[in-house]
Design an enzyme around this catalytic site. Structure first.
Site, PDB file in Angstrom:
ATOM      1  N   LYS A 205       1.329  -1.177  -0.525  1.00  0.00           N
ATOM      2  CA  LYS A 205      -0.170   0.148   0.319  1.00  0.00           C
ATOM      3  C   LYS A 205       0.808   1.153  -0.032  1.00  0.00           C
ATOM      4  O   LYS A 205       0.727   2.524  -0.715  1.00  0.00           O
ATOM      5  CB  LYS A 205      -1.112   0.182   0.968  1.00  0.00           C
ATOM      6  CG  LYS A 205      -1.843   1.054   1.600  1.00  0.00           C
ATOM      7  CD  LYS A 205      -3.175   1.050   2.273  1.00  0.00           C
ATOM      8  CE  LYS A 205      -3.357   2.200   2.832  1.00  0.00           C
ATOM      9  NZ  LYS A 205      -4.554   1.954   3.870  1.00  0.00           N
ATOM     10  N   GLU A 211      10.906  -4.632   4.831  1.00  0.00           N
ATOM     11  CA  GLU A 211      10.310  -6.401   4.417  1.00  0.00           C
ATOM     12  C   GLU A 211      10.508  -6.233   3.065  1.00  0.00           C
ATOM     13  O   GLU A 211      11.016  -6.477   2.208  1.00  0.00           O
ATOM     14  CB  GLU A 211       9.313  -6.790   5.110  1.00  0.00           C
ATOM     15  CG  GLU A 211       9.760  -6.812   6.713  1.00  0.00           C
ATOM     16  CD  GLU A 211       9.294  -6.347   7.210  1.00  0.00           C
ATOM     17  OE1 GLU A 211       8.979  -4.524   6.779  1.00  0.00           O
ATOM     18  OE2 GLU A 211       9.085  -6.089   8.373  1.00  0.00           O
ATOM     19  N   GLY A 266      -4.793  -1.723   4.700  1.00  0.00           N
ATOM     20  CA  GLY A 266      -3.902  -2.658   4.122  1.00  0.00           C
ATOM     21  C   GLY A 266      -4.693  -4.505   4.855  1.00  0.00           C
ATOM     22  O   GLY A 266      -4.318  -5.511   3.968  1.00  0.00           O
ATOM     23  N   ARG A 267      -4.938  -4.172   6.131  1.00  0.00           N
ATOM     24  CA  ARG A 267      -5.509  -5.225   6.265  1.00  0.00           C
ATOM     25  C   ARG A 267      -7.312  -6.186   5.866  1.00  0.00           C
ATOM     26  O   ARG A 267      -7.591  -7.099   6.294  1.00  0.00           O
ATOM     27  CB  ARG A 267      -5.673  -5.923   8.356  1.00  0.00           C
ATOM     28  CG  ARG A 267      -6.233  -4.393   8.955  1.00  0.00           C
ATOM     29  CD  ARG A 267      -6.277  -4.801  10.171  1.00  0.00           C
ATOM     30  NE  ARG A 267      -6.124  -3.838  10.352  1.00  0.00           N
ATOM     31  CZ  ARG A 267      -6.239  -2.830  11.389  1.00  0.00           C
ATOM     32  NH1 ARG A 267      -4.318  -2.652  10.698  1.00  0.00           N
ATOM     33  NH2 ARG A 267      -6.319  -1.591  11.501  1.00  0.00           N
ATOM     34  N   GLU A 352      -4.746  -6.515  14.657  1.00  0.00           N
ATOM     35  CA  GLU A 352      -4.151  -5.005  14.642  1.00  0.00           C
ATOM     36  C   GLU A 352      -5.353  -4.207  14.689  1.00  0.00           C
ATOM     37  O   GLU A 352      -5.399  -3.014  14.701  1.00  0.00           O
ATOM     38  CB  GLU A 352      -3.692  -5.093  12.399  1.00  0.00           C
ATOM     39  CG  GLU A 352      -2.307  -3.958  12.795  1.00  0.00           C
ATOM     40  CD  GLU A 352      -1.916  -4.614  11.389  1.00  0.00           C
ATOM     41  OE1 GLU A 352      -0.529  -4.610  11.236  1.00  0.00           O
ATOM     42  OE2 GLU A 352      -2.417  -4.474  10.027  1.00  0.00           O
ATOM     43  N   HIS A 383      -4.302 -32.864  18.208  1.00  0.00           N
ATOM     44  CA  HIS A 383      -2.751 -34.035  18.345  1.00  0.00           C
ATOM     45  C   HIS A 383      -1.877 -33.429  19.576  1.00  0.00           C
ATOM     46  O   HIS A 383       0.122 -34.009  19.396  1.00  0.00           O
ATOM     47  CB  HIS A 383      -2.201 -34.458  18.267  1.00  0.00           C
ATOM     48  CG  HIS A 383      -3.227 -36.292  17.071  1.00  0.00           C
ATOM     49  ND1 HIS A 383      -3.776 -36.906  18.401  1.00  0.00           N
ATOM     50  CD2 HIS A 383      -4.214 -35.931  16.003  1.00  0.00           C
ATOM     51  CE1 HIS A 383      -4.617 -37.912  17.315  1.00  0.00           C
ATOM     52  NE2 HIS A 383      -5.281 -37.029  16.528  1.00  0.00           N
ATOM     53  N   LYS A 506       9.298  -0.535  14.490  1.00  0.00           N
ATOM     54  CA  LYS A 506       9.743   0.124  12.526  1.00  0.00           C
ATOM     55  C   LYS A 506      10.569   0.951  12.633  1.00  0.00           C
ATOM     56  O   LYS A 506      11.890   1.044  11.972  1.00  0.00           O
ATOM     57  CB  LYS A 506       8.344   0.893  11.675  1.00  0.00           C
ATOM     58  CG  LYS A 506       8.028  -0.984  11.126  1.00  0.00           C
ATOM     59  CD  LYS A 506       6.742   0.229  10.426  1.00  0.00           C
ATOM     60  CE  LYS A 506       5.219  -0.854   9.712  1.00  0.00           C
ATOM     61  NZ  LYS A 506       4.585  -0.103   9.301  1.00  0.00           N
TER      62      LYS A 506
HETATM   63  O1  LIG Z   1       0.253  -2.819   2.584  1.00  0.00           O
HETATM   64  P1  LIG Z   1       1.915  -2.333   2.596  1.00  0.00           P
HETATM   65  O2  LIG Z   1       2.526  -0.651   2.889  1.00  0.00           O
HETATM   66  O3  LIG Z   1       3.781  -2.573   2.627  1.00  0.00           O
HETATM   67  O4  LIG Z   1       2.241  -2.454   4.911  1.00  0.00           O
HETATM   68  C1  LIG Z   1       2.007  -4.426   5.061  1.00  0.00           C
HETATM   69  C2  LIG Z   1       1.537  -3.718   6.435  1.00  0.00           C
HETATM   70  O5  LIG Z   1       2.409  -2.937   6.967  1.00  0.00           O
HETATM   71  C3  LIG Z   1       1.382  -2.704   8.341  1.00  0.00           C
HETATM   72  O6  LIG Z   1       1.146  -1.759   7.979  1.00  0.00           O
HETATM   73  C4  LIG Z   1       1.827  -3.120  10.028  1.00  0.00           C
HETATM   74  O7  LIG Z   1       3.405  -2.975   9.838  1.00  0.00           O
HETATM   75  C5  LIG Z   1      -0.179  -3.855   7.778  1.00  0.00           C
HETATM   76  O8  LIG Z   1      -0.718  -2.725   8.377  1.00  0.00           O
HETATM   77  C6  LIG Z   1       0.158  -3.797   6.758  1.00  0.00           C
HETATM   78  O9  LIG Z   1      -0.660  -4.662   5.745  1.00  0.00           O
END
Ligand SMILES: O=P(O)(O)OC[C@H]1O[C@](O)(CO)[C@@H](O)[C@@H]1O
Length: 546
Positions: A205, A211, A266-267, A352, A383, A506
């Site tokens: 987003k 990452e 995002g979620r 979240e 199990h 972060k």
């Molecule tokens: O789509 P982006 O901006 O890379 O964010 C990834 C995820 O990181 C977050 O902001 C949390 O770190 C989530 O809310 C989101 O889904």
């Protein structure tokens, strides 16, 4: 506004005290209609909440609680695009992404439906090209592998659904998901793919997430080792983002960018272009069926009275268990192997969204909010961790999720699987009394170990039983949980749509990284962190040197 001083809250609290001796097992003995009263059948889904520690009065008081929180009004504000995510000053309109009606939806006076349609059309045209073999890689070969690079909401939903919808996979396309910053994730995928036939979807987003950007850069460098021509990137990298500027900076042609908007959290974004890797994997018509399933639940949520409204009931039961019975966690137990990633997805959705400790007005709150969501496929869990669910003193409410019919036709599996799910729900509810265990004892040893074999029972569970697991039914399931989380946020008086809690880590990661790669000892951090950093530095350098 402190919700715990409200009349409705206090009434539920008083009722919870009166319910301290209640056992669900006895409630079924007393009322043969209980299952019927506390289950809802909706469009191929049976939602059974009869095994919860509730009575008619409990539900009435909980519905009062929902009314007192002005839920109906908040629900309208959500669907109408008001800026209910006030700390980020944004509307919350994931529902618009699956709205199948002809009605306009306005943000800042502008109808957003044409924009949504145009991205859907762009996705469809692109998917057709890839599926028809018309989108060619740099050596003229068609694409057969998609690697989605994204994390959190830009990964969990599409990944979970791609796994869940295995019987719907387009045979000639394989979709892989890379999320972890640990190089092991991307490295493992890279060994299995062919740069000539692979397309990377970079899903973020913000297009700034550490990452995703690291993995995307590494993927681009890997790709460029196979071609001398930087312009070939256009054939193998597309972006899904709200941030066109950063996409262009990364080197992806913005014509190859699938847009979404800041009013999609995002979620909650799998319904947007974030669903592209999924739609590439299952076909646009199945992606649309998923959206239709969610839209059906949106309609159900908007129009059903609270007493027959599944997400409202799910939310209220969750609050009852969390705030009034003291349960700290919620276990998600799919009795469907294809739903193995569902607990991870629901974990982000619930934790979240509602893992907060200040209310909408910024006031510190004195009541529990979002439960810890966890889980695994139920049959394997039996199990592994079910012992604790059955006999510990920790109360863990459960959501069982399964389907009557399987997408696979291996003889004998499905009935046994269902029997296990039903048996666990029953055992957890009924338990086994000392008297029952003693009656069964055949030897002195059996009598000696009676206390070890007693189960208290009374463990509350919901059951979601689908006729079939289809794109439509999964769309329903996800939307049910989304609205459940929304309702809980309203009752807890939270903003469920921000996530400030993830920011600190972060920021610190960047600061630590700067200090880690510098030659100087900055001593800026607490001594525990410094100790760890120094240990890492020493060992890491040693490794490089050796
Ligand atoms: O789509 P982006 O901006 O890379 O964010 C990834 C995820 O990181 C977050 O902001 C949390 O770190 C989530 O809310 C989101 O889904």
């Amino acid at each position: 506004m402190c919700i715990t001083t409200n009349t409705a809250w206090k009434n539920v609290q008083q009722h919870a005290l009166e319910m301290s001796e209640f056992h669900v097992r006895d409630a079924f003995v007393e009322d043969s209609e209980r299952f019927k009263k506390y289950s809802i059948h909706l469009d191929g889904l049976l939602f059974d909440y009869s095994k919860q520690r509730i009575t008619k009065e409990t539900m009435e008081l909980l519905f009062e609680l929902a009314k007192e929180s002005d839920l109906e009004n908040w629900r309208d504000r959500l669907f109408n695009g008001e800026r209910i995510n006030h700390t980020e000053d944004r509307s919350v309109l994931h529902t618009a992404l699956r709205d199948m009606s002809d009605d306009p939806i306005y943000v800042d006076g502008k109808d957003i439906k044409p924009g949504i349609d145009s991205v859907l059309k762009k996705m469809e045209a692109f998917i057709d090209k890839v599926h028809n073999g018309d989108w060619l890689g740099f050596t003229g070969k068609p694409i057969d592998t998609i690697v989605n690079i994204g994390i959190g909401g830009s990964d969990l939903g599409p990944k979970m659904l791609y796994e869940a919808l295995k019987p719907y996979h387009i045979p000639k396309i394989k979709v892989c998901f890379v999320s972890n910053l640990d190089g092991a994730d991307l490295a493992n995928q890279i060994t299995q793919i062919d740069p000539e036939t692979t397309l990377f979807t970079i899903a973020s987003k913000t297009f700034t997430t550490l990452e995703t950007m690291q993995n995307a850069n590494t993927a681009r460098n890997w790709f460029l080792r196979h071609t001398e021509n930087e312009s070939d990137i256009a054939k193998h990298f597309v972006a899904i983002s709200t941030n066109a500027e950063s996409v262009a900076e990364f080197g992806i042609d913005t014509n190859n960018m699938f847009e979404f908007w800041d009013w999609v959290g995002g979620r909650y974004s799998l319904w947007s272009a974030i669903g592209l890797p999924l739609a590439l994997g299952i076909g646009m018509h199945h992606f649309n069926a998923l959206r239709e399933g969610a839209f059906d639940i949106d309609t159900h949520f908007k129009t059903s009275p609270f007493e027959r409204n599944i997400p409202v009931i799910m939310a209220l039961i969750g609050i009852w268990n969390r705030n009034f019975l003291g349960a700290e966690t919620l276990a998600i137990l799919p009795y469907d192997h294809l739903l193995k990633d569902l607990p991870d997805f629901l974990q982000q959705l619930g934790m979240e969204s509602n893992g907060k400790s200040v209310d909408r007005d910024g006031e510190e709150i004195d009541y529990a909010t979002g439960a810890v969501v966890w889980g695994a496929t139920g049959n394997n869990g039996q199990h592994a961790f079910f012992q604790l669910l059955h006999q510990s003193k920790t109360l863990v409410p459960l959501d069982f999720i399964g389907s009557v019919n399987s997408g696979y036709s291996l003889e004998g599996h499905q009935q046994k699987l269902f029997s296990n799910m039903a048996a666990q729900a029953k055992a957890l509810m009924c338990g086994k009394t000392e008297e029952e265990v003693t009656k069964e004892a055949k030897s002195q040893h059996d009598r000696d170990i009676v206390p070890y074999r007693v189960f208290d029972g009374n463990v509350p569970s919901n059951m979601f039983l689908f006729d079939h697991l289809t794109p439509h039914s999964l769309g329903m399931l996800i939307a049910l949980y989304e609205h459940k989380v929304f309702v809980q946020g309203i009752i807890w008086n939270l903003n469920s749509f921000d996530q400030w809690g993830v920011e600190l880590g972060k920021k610190l990661a960047n600061e630590i990284l700067d200090d880690l790669i510098s030659d100087e000892n900055t001593n800026k951090h607490d001594s525990s962190t410094e100790g760890l950093m120094n240990y890492f530095k020493a060992s890491f350098m040693d490794k490089l040197a050796s």
